[in-house]
Each structure stands twice: as C-alpha cells, then as structure tokens.
Design an enzyme around this catalytic site. Structure first.
Site, PDB file in Angstrom:
ATOM      1  N   SER A  50       0.838  -1.195   0.000  1.00 14.89           N
ATOM      2  CA  SER A  50       0.000   0.000   0.000  1.00 14.89           C
ATOM      3  C   SER A  50       0.880   1.255   0.000  1.00 14.89           C
ATOM      4  CB  SER A  50      -0.963  -0.052   1.190  1.00 14.89           C
ATOM      5  OG  SER A  50      -2.056   0.799   0.991  1.00 14.89           O
ATOM      6  N   ASP A 204      -5.704  -3.990  -1.716  1.00 16.24           N
ATOM      7  CA  ASP A 204      -4.618  -3.595  -0.811  1.00 16.24           C
ATOM      8  C   ASP A 204      -4.055  -4.804  -0.061  1.00 16.24           C
ATOM      9  OD1 ASP A 204      -3.169  -2.521   1.422  1.00 16.24           O
ATOM     10  OD2 ASP A 204      -4.352  -0.681   1.296  1.00 16.24           O
TER      11      ASP A 204
END
Length: 315
Positions: A50, A204
């Site tokens: 991320s 993510d």
C-alpha cells in the site's frame, strides 16, 4: 542499485499506512539511513504494501531519501514529486459502488492473526475512488520501462477471491504493469475498486498483512529492516472512542507482523523493526488519511523514529 554490504544480504520491508503513514515512513527512512549509514535504495530486496508499495516504487526508481524528505517538507524541486504530493486519496472515501466487494472471501477459513480483517474486507462495498495518481507516479518515474530499475522491488496485493498475497515484481508473480501493481497494492477495500490483473481481482495487501515480511523467507536475508506505521510493539490502548476502530485494526496487524518476524528470526535473519509509538499515534489521530496532520506527523516522526532506533529497534 540493489548491492549489499560485502556478503551480507539486507532487505527493506515497508508496510501500509495511508497518507499519514507515508509521512511517518519517510521520517523512518531518514532515521534508518543515518543509524545504519546505509542508503535504503541499496537493499537487496524492496518489498512494500500500500503506502509502503508507493515508497519502494520511488526508492526502486532511484529517488533518494533526501528527495523524499524534501517532498514531505514541501521544498522539492522535482516536478514529478511535486505533482504527486498535490494528488492523493483525500480525507474520506467517495461514495462506494452498490455491490459487495467479494462474496467468496469471507467464506474462506484462515488461521491468520488478521483473519477477521481479511474476511471483513470482502464485506465492504466496491470502492469508488480514483487511484490514477499512482499510475501517473509510476509511469512518470519510469518512462518507457515496464518496472523500476531496482532488480528486486516487490509490491504486495491480496487476491480478493482467495486472500492469497501476491508480491508483484517477484519471480513467481503474474506479470503486471508497474502502475497496475501499485494501484492494486493501494486498493483500500471500500475506498478504491479492486484492480484486475491476469484475470484476477486484487486489493490492498494490507488486508492480508501489514508488511508481508514472511514472503521474504525464501530470500534467506542476513538482515531485514521493517518499517510499519500500522503496527506497534505491544498494545496501545484507545484513549477515546474515536481511536477504537483504528486500535482494533492495529492490534490485529501487529499480531500478524509479530508472527511473521518470529518466522524470520528462526531462519537466522536479524530484524530491525521500527513501528508507530503511542506518541506518534497521538499526533496522527484516528484517520490515517487526514492530510491536515501530515506535516506535524512527519516532523514528530523524524524525532520519534530516530529515538526508537537509539533505544533498541535492533533485535
């Protein structure tokens, strides 16, 4: 890039963290660079999740720690980094799309310390955010290239159907463009839509693990530097109701990271772990996307991460 200290193999893992975690990450990179007298761009393996994927992309593209500091301080003269800092996800997600993210994911059994977080990510609606600012960063830093120059830069995402974590850029990962891999690693459930790569949907990587350091077990590193703004050593209590959800996420991510680091240590890898302290979290507040706190977070973390290294982040 990617050379090591003699025969010693050192890796760098950077975890998820949103806008404020990104500011903390840059401060931690400065502290690690100074404490180890080491350029993080020279890590044998760079693995990011991320916001961490965003920063290993920059490091793997040759951006220096000093340039990242200038970017956070607002003194950068690099037009690519200036444009990147003017973009971003905003403080709150846009309205999601009216359908479930992943009906299959909550049905899969896992004994992971983040099992509830992973399953819950499938119950969120499909995000309506636009992550094109990440594609622009990837492409502008690497014109005409399919990946960054660093030979081992991995961006971690999670398969939205199976929960499997995939480090794009690693030898066994499906082929992906740099922009798609970065958007996938940043695809926060409920905020951004999943990214389709090789016929699979990815979100993510933080939904599966805050830093995925266990994916480096096969690398047999002598040392691993772990920067994890969404984890903390020991439980930090929530002092007000606004922090309750953040602490629930943090406790699960911290437990998963603890377990992964234990696996690495069994193989003989020395770990340098820097994570967020109670003081850091007090400055950040409960919303890690709140850009109004970014500069304060960065300035505070310049001191706190250095102090953490001085006081024994080495293990």
């Amino acid at each position: 890039m990617g050379n090591n200290n003699g025969s010693q193999r050192r890796g760098l893992a950077i975890g998820c963290g949103g806008t404020l975690g990104a500011a903390w990450i840059v401060a931690a990179l400065a502290a690690v660079r100074d404490a180890l007298d080491w350029d993080p761009r020279e890590a044998d393996v760079l693995i990011g999740t991320s916001a961490g994927a965003e920063y290993v992309t920059m490091l793997g593209s040759g951006v220096s720690v000093d340039e990242l500091i200038a970017m956070q301080e607002g003194t950068s003269t690099n037009p690519i980094l200036l444009a990147h800092m003017r973009s971003g996800p905003g403080r709150f997600p846009p309205l999601p799309r009216p359908r479930l993210g992943s009906a299959w994911l909550p049905l899969r059994r896992t004994d992971s310390e983040q099992a509830l977080l992973t399953a819950g990510s499938g119950l969120l609606p499909v995000g309506g955010g636009d992550a094109s600012w990440l594609t622009r960063l990837a492409e502008r830093l690497n014109p005409g290239r399919s990946w960054v120059p660093h030979p081992a830069t991995w961006l971690v995402s999670m398969d939205y159907a199976t929960g499997e974590r995939i480090p794009f850029g690693s030898p066994d990962a499906p082929p992906a463009s740099l922009g798609a891999a970065l958007r996938a690693s940043w695809a926060v459930p409920g905020w951004f839509p999943p990214v389709s790569i090789a016929g699979r949907r990815f979100i993510d990587g933080g939904a599966g693990s805050t830093a995925s350091v266990d994916l480096l077990l096969r690398e047999r590193l002598d040392e691993l530097v772990v920067l994890a703004p969404m984890a903390s050593t020991g439980r930090i209590p929530a002092n007000d109701p606004g922090h309750f959800l953040e602490r629930q996420l943090r406790n699960r991510m911290s437990a998963k990271l603890d377990a992964e680091i234990a696996q690495l240590r069994v193989t003989g890898t020395r770990v340098v772990r820097v994570d967020a302290s109670a003081g850091d979290l007090a400055v950040m507040g409960p919303n890690f996307m709140d850009g109004r706190r970014r500069l304060d977070t960065f300035q505070h973390s310049l001191r706190s991460t250095r102090r953490a290294l001085e006081q024994g982040a080495f293990a």
